[in-house]
Design an enzyme around this catalytic site. Sequence first.
Site, PDB file in Angstrom:
ATOM      1  N   MET A 259       1.608  -1.515   0.132  1.00  0.00           N
ATOM      2  CA  MET A 259      -0.009   0.144  -0.192  1.00  0.00           C
ATOM      3  C   MET A 259       0.553   1.437  -0.312  1.00  0.00           C
ATOM      4  O   MET A 259       1.920   1.501   0.024  1.00  0.00           O
ATOM      5  CB  MET A 259      -0.820   0.105   1.222  1.00  0.00           C
ATOM      6  N   HIS A 260       0.413   2.667  -0.316  1.00  0.00           N
ATOM      7  CA  HIS A 260       0.775   3.792   0.330  1.00  0.00           C
ATOM      8  C   HIS A 260       1.878   4.169  -0.763  1.00  0.00           C
ATOM      9  O   HIS A 260       2.378   5.354  -1.006  1.00  0.00           O
ATOM     10  CB  HIS A 260       1.408   3.851   1.317  1.00  0.00           C
TER      11      HIS A 260
ATOM     12  N   ASP B 160      -2.327  -5.701   0.585  1.00  0.00           N
ATOM     13  CA  ASP B 160      -2.421  -6.782   1.691  1.00  0.00           C
ATOM     14  C   ASP B 160      -2.207  -6.765   2.807  1.00  0.00           C
ATOM     15  O   ASP B 160      -3.409  -8.059   2.882  1.00  0.00           O
ATOM     16  CB  ASP B 160      -0.245  -6.445   1.329  1.00  0.00           C
TER      17      ASP B 160
END
Length: 485
Positions: free
Chosen positions: A79-80, A236
């Site tokens: 992520m991110h 995830d």
Amino acid sequence: MFLGIDIGTSAVKALLADGHQRIVASSDVPLTVQRPQPGFSEQEPDAWVEAVIAAVDALKAAHPAAVSAVQGIGLSGHMHGAVLLGADHRPLRPAILWNDGRSSAECAELEARWPALRAVTGNKAMPGFTAPKLLWVARHEPAIFARTRLVLLPKAYVRLALTGDAIEEMSDAAGSLWLDVGRRDWSDEALAATGLDRSHMPRLVEGSEPAGQLRADLAARWGMEKAPIFAGGAGDNAAGAVGLGAIEPGSAFISLGTSGVLWATTDRFAPNPDHAVHAFCHAIPATWHQMGVILSAASCLAWLAGVMETREADLLAPLGERPAGPSPVQFLPYLSGERTPHDDARIRGAFAGLAHENGRNAMVQAVLEGVAFAFADCRDALAEAGTVISGADVIGGGSRSRFWVEILANVLGFPVHRLSDGETGGAFGAARLARLACTREAPEAVCTPPRRIETIEPDAGLTGAYGEALARWRGLYPALRGAAA
């Protein structure tokens, strides 16, 4: 047949699951991370695409009939990360990853620009999130920011390359600081605070909904009978939760891996950003989750084994299966800083209470207990947001130690369940989402949990002693922070 693909930081994993949810085969392709400066962490987006194609190529070579029968594909991803694309939808620079720390100053700037950030996004601004990274690019690479026409998260870039569609789903989008997490829609105010608008964002879907179709040339390359559809997929952690069946409100699990996660599924948006609780959308419609995150969990034991030049198993074996009481030594597991509840990137770990009579076993047990105490901090931070956990499954490498799970139950004060297969990972959850996108089955019919092999209850004779030890342990962080300053 359904294909789940997990885009990790260190590797891409592709997994085939059949209609009975049996794992037919899997393949892994490693990835590397570039660190051009201290605190920086980057990857080339096309490396993910190349690794995905290589992983499916490997499955095709070994299991051509199974790959040809794939109906749906699900994506899971770290992520991110910030993938900046120009007008031609090609990357303008390497992706800035989740563990990149360059944008600390921009976090404070973002919260000052938009005071409602925590209330709307459910999270405080931290360098790991996507939005502060864009402020950093605007300040330090203004020419690239000016050319940016689309911003994607890692798995959405892979989807774009494999389907031609710019689509993201709720669980991953919630980790960007651009999503109104309660409304499950982009926030115009959040985007404006970083100089962006909706035209820079992909279309949003739920994780179990259809989200594009595989390019015809790739379907032909892999001998597929029909070009499979993609599911929205999941970030995830959410994909891992789908794989574990943690989709009903009240579901909870402890991930005792390299880092640690205390996850709770909720039926509402329930943030507690001031104590660094993450409140995100789940990959299942009308469902959210909270996470307390500790940055060093099983990695603490690995660190100690390295220092003592022995194997982790050799450290654990003398401890047996059940603790007789708390260790006289205490350990703060902040080897790489801490997230929940302190949001302190500078704090570091420590042993306390060492005496001449303390040997290796006392130190090993202190490490296990320090991690358990950190999970207690996460438990209490989630409780402040309205989520009281009454029991949890435990997954990850640390779950193989019964002694460690006994400590967790005694410290947390609720039953902890060991599973027959707690290592399914994001790729299996992604395959489940692919099935849901194809069949439109009810999520609860597909996302069933693994079999529990053992439930460990708190020991009433030890919980009081562990409560006292936790109180002493909590007094160490302020002293350590003061010493570090």
